[in-house]
Design an enzyme around this catalytic site. Structure first.
Site, PDB file in Angstrom:
ATOM      1  N   ASP A   1      62.675  29.025   6.205  1.00 24.10           N
ATOM      2  CA  ASP A   1      62.186  28.846   7.569  1.00 24.10           C
ATOM      3  C   ASP A   1      60.663  28.868   7.574  1.00 24.10           C
ATOM      4  OD1 ASP A   1      62.335  31.657   6.962  1.00 24.10           O
ATOM      5  OD2 ASP A   1      62.015  32.101   9.078  1.00 24.10           O
TER       6      ASP A   1
ATOM      7  N   GLU B   1      62.837  34.704   8.094  1.00 27.09           N
ATOM      8  CA  GLU B   1      61.759  35.578   7.633  1.00 27.09           C
ATOM      9  C   GLU B   1      60.560  35.534   8.561  1.00 27.09           C
ATOM     10  OE1 GLU B   1      58.225  36.978   5.285  1.00 27.09           O
ATOM     11  OE2 GLU B   1      58.545  35.084   6.325  1.00 27.09           O
ATOM     12  N   GLU B   2      60.314  34.372   9.145  1.00 24.10           N
ATOM     13  CA  GLU B   2      59.102  34.192   9.945  1.00 24.10           C
ATOM     14  C   GLU B   2      59.235  34.719  11.377  1.00 24.10           C
ATOM     15  OE1 GLU B   2      56.411  33.538   8.764  1.00 24.10           O
ATOM     16  OE2 GLU B   2      56.504  32.098   7.122  1.00 24.10           O
TER      17      GLU B   2
END
Length: 388
Positions: free
Chosen positions: A76, A142-143
């Site tokens: 991502d 993750e972001e």
């Protein structure tokens, strides 16, 4: 086709998937196909959490013995921002002047591409099977809030009986050039809200009110006056930063009833989250005395401090870097948080990837030559790891 070219083509395929969290947009499918074709057993796992988007994840493994080396990362990316400001499309994967452009080129689709290319090369050179096990643990979360990604995928793997000996996260660890930095740890992160209660009133009658603004200013000064610590062998000193002060008062003739200040603490291995909170609460109570009414609302945090002590594994990665670049990397713990904080609870982990200078920027890009070097370094790591 050379391995560096393979890394480039893999990176381009990933970059052309507009996988802004929580969208996958086909990115995990690119990796799943490549790894399955190489003999990996792959699993796509979707996790859910109330109030958060469902996230697709990928776990793929080849081999069934020890040692087990895992490559971890995320497909991502953050939003591209103003699309018209990019000189090349944010999801074009264009190459010009020896530079690969695209959102995620360095953070961290490029790093994943290099790891995959290196592993495919290693398997081709060793009969299609490692002398142990190699896995990829890749998330699409993750972001953003990072609740349906690596942390749950690790638990899912553990519940299946998976164990890891070491892990490399392909985050863009380098500051200026490939090979200048290995991240061996990260500080913890804890945020909170300082709240000071006053008494609302008319500015012409201050004796009938209690203004929380001077009080919160005094408390901010008091909490910042004394260092939290002096740092440790692997970490810089812990740091408390106030990021906003708000009273929510649109009037000029009203003393507000309450003032709030947001803050974040990046803390080292002198503290745990609980001990850090206790220290701040103690200092706040001393600063308030019997006059100021204040409290802290702590925000939830899963960002614990961790460090992988220098040793055989960091030496192995360092030697592989030196062979390719001639550089001796700095082993440090600077920067923000990453998913390595979750992995550290399962095995020793380091972060080593591309150069992070353009991550999250307009025209995010990486030199194709850096892809070549990183792929070669990962190949060296694999050779050393499965000989040791």
């Amino acid at each position: 086709m050379t391995s560096s070219r393979d890394a480039l083509s893999i990176a381009q395929a990933l970059l052309r998937c507009p996988s802004v969290t929580p969208a996958d947009a086909g990115a995990l499918g690119v990796l799943e196909t490549l790894l399955k074709d190489a003999g990996f057993t792959a699993h796509r796992v979707t996790f859910s959490e109330p109030g958060a988007a469902d996230i697709d994840n990928l776990y793929a493994r080849i081999g069934d013995g020890a040692p087990h080396l895992c490559f971890a990362g995320h497909t991502d990316v953050v939003p591209p921002g103003d699309a018209d400001a990019w000189s090349h499309g944010a999801f074009s994967g264009d190459v010009e002047g020896g530079l690969l452009y695209g959102r995620g080129a360095v953070d961290m689709k490029g790093g994943i591409a290099c790891a995959v290319a290196a592993v495919l090369d290693h398997l081709a050179a060793h009969g299609g099977r490692p002398k142990g096990s190699i896995s990829f643990l890749i998330t699409g979360d993750e972001e953003d809030v990072a609740v349906n990604g690596t942390v749950k995928l690790l638990q899912w793997a553990a519940d299946r009986g998976e164990t890891f000996d070491h892990c490399i996260v392909g985050e863009p660890s380098n500051v200026e050039a490939i090979g200048d930095t290995i991240k061996i740890g990260r500080r913890g992160s804890q945020s909170g809200m300082l709240i000071v209660d006053g008494l609302q009133g008319h500015v012409a009658y201050p004796h009938r009110a209690s203004n929380p603004i001077p009080d919160i200013a005094a408390l901010i000064t008091a909490l910042n006056d004394e260092p939290l610590d002096q740092g440790s062998a692997q970490f810089q000193p812990s740091n408390l930063e106030f990021t906003s002060v708000d009273v929510g008062n649109p009037a000029t003739n009203v003393i507000p009833a309450q003032a709030r200040a947001k803050f974040n603490i990046r803390f080292n291995d002198h503290h745990t989250q609980d001990s850090l909170k206790a220290l701040i609460e103690q200092r706040l109570a001393a600063a308030c005395g019997n006059r100021i009414r204040a409290r802290i609302e702590w925000l939830p945090s899963n960002a614990d401090v961790f460090v992988t002590k220098p040793g055989n594994f960091t030496d192995l990665v360092t030697a592989s870097i030196a062979d390719v670049t001639g550089r001796t990397p700095d082993l440090n713990t600077g920067g923000g948080t990453s998913d390595a904080r979750f992995i550290a609870k399962y095995c020793p982990v380091v972060e080593f990837g591309l150069v992070g200078q353009t991550m999250h920027q307009i025209d995010e890009r990486t030199p194709v030559a850096d892809l070549d070097q990183l792929t070669a370094i990962y190949r060296g790591v694999l050779e050393r790891y499965f000989k040791s």
